[in-house]
Design an enzyme around this catalytic site. Structure first.
Site, PDB file in Angstrom:
ATOM      1  N   ILE A 533      44.099  79.799  49.645  1.00 22.89           N
ATOM      2  CA  ILE A 533      43.659  79.229  50.925  1.00 22.89           C
ATOM      3  C   ILE A 533      43.349  77.743  50.781  1.00 22.89           C
ATOM      4  O   ILE A 533      42.611  77.174  51.574  1.00 22.89           O
ATOM      5  CB  ILE A 533      42.456  80.007  51.490  1.00 22.89           C
ATOM      6  CG1 ILE A 533      41.256  79.957  50.538  1.00 22.89           C
ATOM      7  CG2 ILE A 533      42.837  81.452  51.756  1.00 22.89           C
ATOM      8  CD1 ILE A 533      39.971  80.517  51.147  1.00 22.89           C
ATOM      9  N   GLY A 536      43.389  76.481  45.210  1.00 25.21           N
ATOM     10  CA  GLY A 536      44.074  76.327  43.925  1.00 25.21           C
ATOM     11  C   GLY A 536      44.366  77.646  43.231  1.00 25.21           C
ATOM     12  O   GLY A 536      44.618  77.668  42.019  1.00 25.21           O
ATOM     13  N   SER A 575      33.759  83.583  47.218  1.00 23.48           N
ATOM     14  CA  SER A 575      33.985  82.980  45.889  1.00 23.48           C
ATOM     15  C   SER A 575      34.439  84.025  44.894  1.00 23.48           C
ATOM     16  O   SER A 575      34.074  83.978  43.717  1.00 23.48           O
ATOM     17  CB  SER A 575      32.702  82.297  45.382  1.00 23.48           C
ATOM     18  OG  SER A 575      32.215  81.377  46.328  1.00 23.48           O
ATOM     19  N   ALA A 761      34.696  84.061  33.831  1.00 17.67           N
ATOM     20  CA  ALA A 761      34.670  83.055  34.889  1.00 17.67           C
ATOM     21  C   ALA A 761      34.033  83.624  36.147  1.00 17.67           C
ATOM     22  O   ALA A 761      34.146  84.816  36.426  1.00 17.67           O
ATOM     23  CB  ALA A 761      36.085  82.595  35.202  1.00 17.67           C
ATOM     24  N   VAL A 764      33.624  79.412  42.380  1.00 17.85           N
ATOM     25  CA  VAL A 764      33.038  78.088  42.583  1.00 17.85           C
ATOM     26  C   VAL A 764      33.292  77.571  43.997  1.00 17.85           C
ATOM     27  O   VAL A 764      32.953  76.445  44.327  1.00 17.85           O
ATOM     28  CB  VAL A 764      33.575  77.114  41.502  1.00 17.85           C
ATOM     29  CG1 VAL A 764      34.995  76.685  41.800  1.00 17.85           C
ATOM     30  CG2 VAL A 764      32.659  75.934  41.300  1.00 17.85           C
ATOM     31  N   GLY A 765      33.851  78.405  44.854  1.00 17.09           N
ATOM     32  CA  GLY A 765      34.183  77.934  46.198  1.00 17.09           C
ATOM     33  C   GLY A 765      32.972  77.665  47.060  1.00 17.09           C
ATOM     34  O   GLY A 765      32.905  76.664  47.766  1.00 17.09           O
ATOM     35  N   GLU A 766      32.006  78.574  47.031  1.00 19.93           N
ATOM     36  CA  GLU A 766      30.866  78.432  47.928  1.00 19.93           C
ATOM     37  C   GLU A 766      29.635  77.767  47.315  1.00 19.93           C
ATOM     38  O   GLU A 766      28.922  77.051  48.013  1.00 19.93           O
ATOM     39  CB  GLU A 766      30.494  79.814  48.496  1.00 19.93           C
ATOM     40  CG  GLU A 766      31.498  80.288  49.537  1.00 19.93           C
ATOM     41  CD  GLU A 766      31.503  81.794  49.728  1.00 19.93           C
ATOM     42  OE1 GLU A 766      31.647  82.509  48.724  1.00 19.93           O
ATOM     43  OE2 GLU A 766      31.352  82.263  50.865  1.00 19.93           O
TER      44      GLU A 766
END
Lengths: 829, 176, 338
Positions: A533, A536, A575, A761, A764-766
């Protein structure tokens, strides 16, 4: 072998326990000290070339032979009954093929509310849809539909809507205490009784509009009984499921495609009513139909971050130890919608035995809300972290010291230790980068200990029939002396530093599946039903597969965004993509690798256990001459594709997986003009192992910038007289420009979260949007000595705060002159 | 010139080096003509009223919002869109820099950003950081890729300046 | 947009003839305002008369006596790039630099910028508005944070409370510029120059334009007189964000200092009225006085004299005072800056 497992899944801050299918045993995470050569590299995006050349095809760009265009007529009223509708004028417009209304819309298995209702509960509610040979004809025809509305009383103001005599969006009322989300831990009455210091405050945050640059829209095409949909969506499989249900189709007869998307930010998680309408019109006309919303529709009818009215109260011992937290939230969810977990930070961020949070949905005659990047946590962090700074002032403690004093090592609602928590480290790194110590040496903090005055604030807010919150009846602002200001500042400017913490999920979970196909030329295709979206995803999945298979990233192509490309992938939200789909891709790549090694074993006449796959070769460990290039191996297989399957393993049961971080803001406030200039943001986040530092930094910067918009300028404005939205455009709804962006320094706390999943991992989006507004508001507090409680910090609010500050200073001066109490060591400048 | 329209009228314009004769009503914007009539979908429609920048193209060498230009006005004029930047498979320095710096997140505003920066560098091969910032200020980005867009603009400006210096050795001595 | 015809005018006469005789025809130049209005259906022209191609009205000429004549079809970008403008009229240069964006300035003409319609969100949306022919101004009792402090006489809903959106107009007012209006049928020698402040009028239900122009009248030139020797100029603009927004409040100041004495001061305020609002009383009080903190305080207070906040725009009073104070600082004390 697929097996059914029960696991805790967290989506957008709420936890659910679900059965999920898991395929095979999961791999252990790459250990902390493993040297990885593809994962962890700051690689440019694999689809960047398509984006910079204009060849990336978004839903808006889909053009099919014979394609028609549809537009939706929407209610101009915030609340009205549809009396009569006459579409004959529209049908007479040259080029118009059909018009849909509530009168002729076919029966569907659509699980949502009626596509065209006769009671319209917000401006923008669907009234009719026109399909024509081109967009201009469809738009012209909208004007020719004659509708008779009976306007009904409406309510668009959150504070007004909670009043018992407010106009009702639904007969049962605007606030439902039964459906409130209430959380209790311990006994807050007792906690407040034990407190040496109690602070309380009201906060208001504004409705934030996503303003995805690509408006919501779909292109629908039927081929016999099969439906193909190009949709601007965050969840192709979700849309497939709903459409199959709506049209009574077998799932394999619905294909949903989304290759590129111009922003979603949470608003494109569901199946659009426009999508169903486009599919209906395409079925009816036998031709493909494109239905794109325009900017105004986008801002009226596709969701928003709900506005909030929050009351928060903290109790602490004199050493700063929290004894109780009470957080009450009223959220303006629109005509229907959900309350995001605004109380989440209060429940989780700090160690506290006695916590109560109450979250109430308040219906309004405005478009329904939807998730917006870290829904709830952005709003809730403003209140919690603002109150923590109030508490720090009241206790005379450094804000970070206070936060460390209440550092939580466990997830208290679930009573589980965290799998990893780098928040302490984030505080340390952030404080150092921001020069937090200057806050003390310049005297900001010690001077602030002197409370200048208290000003009466608004009353508490409680829903109909609810007990008012414990504590005093009114909330008072603490007005403090700002400390000595740096010498380089002109006297009419004040500088301030502030910080705020971040907690969020982002651990992802099953189900997520992937296939890795090794082609005869040893190139690799990763196929999974997730979507990129704009975050990446294509790139990081290619890196994960390349790492596991020890091949160059350029040799990997990722197929996604298509329900027929690969196995199920979850919604791109919460995320969760890297932490959900990434491990599935790694597992699939490992499966392919295993098969390749087995095939090589027979060719090399070696044992499987002896062989390693490294840098494009399979060879006997220690005897590189006994090996075969991967490409040679796959070429021997004719046109056979080695295919590996993998899925995301279950979440760990003994730990809670979360992301953490802290942001620091430096601001300058102009006392003469009320301008708030954010001069610097330091963002430090812990999201475990970083697959791609370059795309990660883009996410952090982007989150911070959207957070700055929320803090400073973004606000939906509604006309109180007509109930219509005044700022449904990009002129009056002000998203940040390039010139609004300060220096943003960011650091990811090093280290992998090995318990989280096989990549170590987390998302890290939000996280980066969560603490920005709170940190900015706290910095403004530091600069002015008066707490900003209403966001965004536009001129009217800041100038009003400055006025109150001046009044308080005058009052104190007057008091000092008349020989009454001395207000500390301050004094006017 | 005669009164034209309101029905479709012929318009001849050159887009990315190719001359087209379109038949469009006067109310058709250049943006819609590019997207719908010519299939050049690089320029995007985001706001359709000059408040976002995503439809930026070059008109006779100047960056304009193509949603605020009528196609009929472009008679005899030259338009360049993002699709026209690639030459023999080689990208423009601004495009290269966008890839290198990760200046495109969702990518929807990207063609407009690139065309705005390209027009700047065409007009001013020695653009400064402030020139670049002011240029990017005319193109919104909802993902917030601004820091990287500005970094990409600087990198591209460096490449363009170096090429300009190489082409004009007489003022090469003055330094970049 | 509703369908419309289009004519690329070949002469001003031709354009004026159509505009004065054909109902539904509209003058079209840069299009940055008219097209947005047309797209929203706020106006629905039947015929656009495009004068952009009239090269005769696109120029910058030095006037005898030192001023500058600007052809009305000169784009803001062309003005922005002009050295004379930068050197001699920095307030104008600054007001242009903070107008819109490079893309808008490439298209927008200076004449069109002066003649643009209000940005009022009631006017440009589906809301009650006198200029739509409604009986009442929706903004007077509604969300009026961006609306007028001065000049609207009454907030009873019978008067438009929108503000003029142009930045250059504010600078030009402080520079005492004049505009030349071509009236249909008049020979160019008879075209009159009008002080810029007189170009504007408060839009009304019957005459929803922001200027005094009749159909067919065209602003053809702006004349900026030479400023007194040693005068200092500044243009300050407060916005909701750092760029690409209309002014909440703006201030253009032109000051002539004789040593420490203010020989002359001109203060024009933007974003507060239907036209650039000259703070004439403040200007008078300032004239001839030595700059002192007390004088500055007095000018600042007088600049806001007569302000009539509407409700949500009360903040504009302290904001305008703050901007005036900063403008005075900038023009009276070079060493301190803003």
């Amino acid at each position: 072998m697929p097996e059914l497992r029960k696991t805790v899944v967290e989506i957008e801050g709420r936890l659910h326990e679900e059965y999920v299918v898991v395929d095979g045993e999961d791999l252990p995470a790459w250990p902390e000290d493993r040297v990885l050569s593809r994962v962890g590299q700051p690689l440019p995006r694999v689809d960047a070339r398509a984006k910079v050349t204009g060849t990336a095809r978004f839903t808006h760009d889909i053009q099919l032979p014979g394609m028609l265009h549809a537009r939706i007529l929407r209610s101009p009223h915030p609340h009205a009954r549809l009396r009569r509708i006459d579409v004959s004028g529209a049908l007479a417009v040259p080029g118009v093929l059909a018009v849909l209304t509530h009168e002729n819309v076919p029966e569907l298995g659509w699980p949502g509310r009626p596509l065209f209702d006769t009671v319209l509960r917000y401006q923008g509610a669907e009234v009719a849809a026109v399909v024509a040979v081109d967009e201009a004809a469809a738009t012209d025809a909208l004007d020719k539909i004659s509708v008779e509305y009976e306007p009904l009383p409406f309510v668009v103001d959150l504070e007004a809507a909670v009043e018992p005599d407010a106009p009702r969006v639904y007969p049962e009322g605007n606030v439902s205490a039964d459906e409130a989300s209430v959380y209790v831990r311990g006994d807050t009455d007792q906690g407040f009784a034990e407190a040496d210091v109690v602070v309380e405050a009201n906060f208001r945050t504004a409705a934030q509009l996503h303003n995805c640059f690509e408006t919501h829209g779909s292109v629908c095409s039927w081929d016999g009984g099969r439906l193909t949909v190009w949709d601007s969506t965050q969840h192709v499989f979700g849309v497939r499921k709903t459409l199959a249900q709506a049209f009574g189709l077998p799932m394999h007869d619905v294909r949903v495609i989304k290759q590129f998307m111009g922003g979603g930010f949470g608003s494109k998680g569901g199946t659009g009513r426009y999508t169903v309408i486009a599919a209906l019109l395409a079925r009816q006309t036998g031709r493909p139909v494109k239905l794109l919303l325009d900017r105004r529709e986008e801002n009226l009818a596709t969701g928003h971050r709900h506005n909030t009215l929050q009351y928060i109260k903290l109790g602490a011992r004199s050493d700063g130890t929290l004894t109780a937290i009470y957080h009450q939230v009223f959220a303006g969810v629109g005509a229907w919608g959900w309350v995001a977990p605004v109380g989440g930070p209060a429940r989780e961020l700090y160690r506290c035995p006695n916590v109560k949070t109450e979250e109430y949905a308040v219906c309004l005659n405005l478009g329904p809300d939807s998730a917006f990047r870290a829904p709830g946590y952005v709003e809730g962090t403003v209140a919690l972290e603002g109150a923590m700074d109030d508490l720090a002032v009241a206790l005379g403690m450094d804000p970070i010291e206070l936060r460390l004093r209440n550092y939580a090592d466990t997830n208290q609602p679930r009573n589980l230790p965290y799998s990893g928590k780098g928040l302490r480290e984030a505080y340390r790194i952030g404080a150092e980068l921001m020069g937090w110590h200057l806050r003390e040496t310049t005297g900001y903090l010690p001077r602030k200990r002197t409370i200048l005055a208290t000003l009466g604030g608004g009353g508490n807010h409680s829903p109909e029939g609810e007990q008012p919150p414990a504590g005093p009846g009114g909330v008072e602002d603490l007005v403090c002396w700002p400390g000595t200001q740096p010498e380089d500042l002109p006297p009419h400017r004040r500088r301030g530093l502030g910080m705020a913490s971040q907690i969020w999920g982002g651990g992802g979970g099953p189900p997520a599946h992937a296939e890795v196909r090794v082609n005869p030329d040893a190139t690799v295709t990763v196929a999974t039903g997730t979507q990129d979206i704009g975050t990446g995803t294509r790139t990081v999945l290619a890196q994960v597969a390349a790492e596991e298979l020890s091949i160059p990233v350029e040799h990997v192509r990722v197929l996604l965004g298509d329900t027929e490309a690969g196995p199920y992938g979850p919604i791109s939200a919460g995320s969760l993509t890297v932490a959900s789909v990434g491990p599935a891709v790694r597992a699939a790549a490992a499966d392919a690798r295993r098969q390749l090694v087995e095939l090589a074993a027979s060719l090399l006449d070696a044992k499987v256990e002896e062989l390693i796959l490294k840098d494009g070769r399979v060879e006997v460990a220690g005897s590189p001459e006994r090996g075969i290039a991967l490409r040679e191996l796959t070429a021997r297989l004719g046109n056979f594709m080695v295919t590996g399957h993998g899925s995301r393993g279950p979440n760990p049961e003994d730990v809670a997986v979360h992301t953490f971080g802290a942001q620091f803001a430096e601001v300058e406030v102009d006392l003469e003009t009320g301008a708030v200039e954010v001069t610097r943001i330091v963002a430090v986040h812990d999201s475990g192992r970083i697959i791609n530092p370059l795309t990660t930094s883009s996410q952090v910067e982007g989150g911070v910038i959207q957070g700055l918009g929320f803090a400073l300028s973004e606000e939906r404005a509604v006309d109180p007289q007509t109930g219509r939205v005044l700022s449904a455009d990009l002129e009056n709804y002000r998203i940040p420009t390039a010139l609004d962006v300060p220096i943003i320094d960011h650091v990811m706390v090093p280290g992998a979260d090995l318990a989280a999943n096989n990549l170590g991992a987390k998302g890290v989006g939000e996280p980066p949007i969560i603490p920005t507004a709170a940190a900015v508001a706290n910095a403004v507090y530091d600069a002015l000595g008066i707490r900003p409680t209403d966001l965004p910090l536009t001129r009217p609010r800041v100038l009003a705060a400055i006025k109150r500050l001046e009044e308080a200073a005058q009052a104190v001066e007057a008091g000092a002159e008349s020989g009454k109490e001395q207000a500390g060591e301050g004094g006017t400048r | 010139m005669e009164r034209r329209g309101p029905g479709p009228v012929p318009v001849r314009m050159t887009v990315n080096g190719v001359t087209y004769e379109l038949t469009v009503p006067p109310r058709r914007t250049l943006l819609d003509a590019l997207r719908e009539d010519l299939g050049l979908t690089g320029a995007k429609r985001v706001c359709d009223e000059g408040t976002c920048g995503a439809c930026t193209v070059s008109l006779d060498g100047q960056a304009v919002y193509s949603c605020l230009v009528l196609a009929v006005e472009c008679e005899g004029r030259t338009v360049e869109t993002v699709e026209g930047l690639i030459r023999d498979g080689e990208l423009h320095p601004v495009q290269e820099a966008f890839i290198e710096h990760d200046a495109a997140q969702c990518g929807f505003c990207t063609p407009g950003q690139i065309m705005a920066l390209k027009a700047l560098l065409d007009q001013n091969p020695r653009a400064s950081l402030e020139d670049i910032r002011q240029t990017v200020a005319g193109n919104l980005c909802r993902c917030g890729a601004y820091p990287k867009i500005i970094a990409a603009g600087l990198t591209a400006a460096g490449v363009v300046a170096a090429r300009a210096a190489a082409k004009a050795p007489e003022d090469g001595g003055a330094g970049a | 947009m509703k369908p419309f015809a289009y004519t690329a005018a070949t002469s001003l006469d031709q354009a004026q003839e159509i505009l004065s005789e054909e109902w539904g025809s509209r003058l079209y130049a840069g299009g940055t305002d008219l097209l947005t209005l047309t797209k929203r259906g706020t106006v629905s022209p039947d015929h656009l008369v495009d004068i952009k191609g009239l090269a005769d009205f696109r120029y910058l000429r030095h006037l005898t006596g030192g001023g500058l004549a600007i052809g009305a079809l000169t784009t803001l970008a062309e003005l922005e790039a002009n050295r004379t403008v930068h050197r001699r009229f920095p307030a104008l240069a600054r007001s242009i630099a903070v107008t819109g964006t490079p893309q808008l300035r490439n298209r927008a003409t200076v004449g069109g910028n002066l003649c643009q319609q209000p940005r009022c969100w009631y006017y440009r949306g589906d809301f009650p508005c006198l200029l739509h022919g409604d009986e009442v101004c929706g903004a007077a009792k509604g969300e009026n944070a961006y609306h007028a402090l001065f000049g609207y006489e009454s907030a009873d809903g019978n008067r438009c409370v929108a503000v003029h959106p142009s930045d250059p107009a504010v600078a030009l007012s402080a520079l005492e510029a004049e505009v030349v209006v071509a009236v249909p049928g008049e020979a160019p020698v008879n075209w009159e120059a009008t002080p810029i402040d007189d170009l504007f009028q408060q839009p009304t239900k019957d005459f929803p334009g922001t200027t005094i122009l009749n159909p067919g009248d065209v602003v053809v030139e702006i004349r900026v007189p030479e400023q007194p020797k040693g005068s200092r100029q500044v243009y300050l603009k407060a916005m909701d964000r750092a760029a690409w927004a209309f002014a909440l409040v703006s201030v253009a100041a032109v000051a002539t200092l004789d040593g420490n004495r203010l020989a002359d001061l001109r203060l024009a305020l933007g974003g507060v009225a239907y036209k650039p609002w000259r703070a004439r009383h403040a200007e008078e009080i300032a004239r001839g006085h030595v700059v002192s903190p007390e004088l500055v305080d007095e000018i600042v207070e007088l600049a806001a004299e007569g302000a009539m906040p509407l409700g949500a725009n009360e903040y504009k009073v302290p904001l305008l005072k703050g901007l005036v104070r900063q403008a005075l600082r900038a023009v009276t004390d070079e060493s301190r800056g803003i």
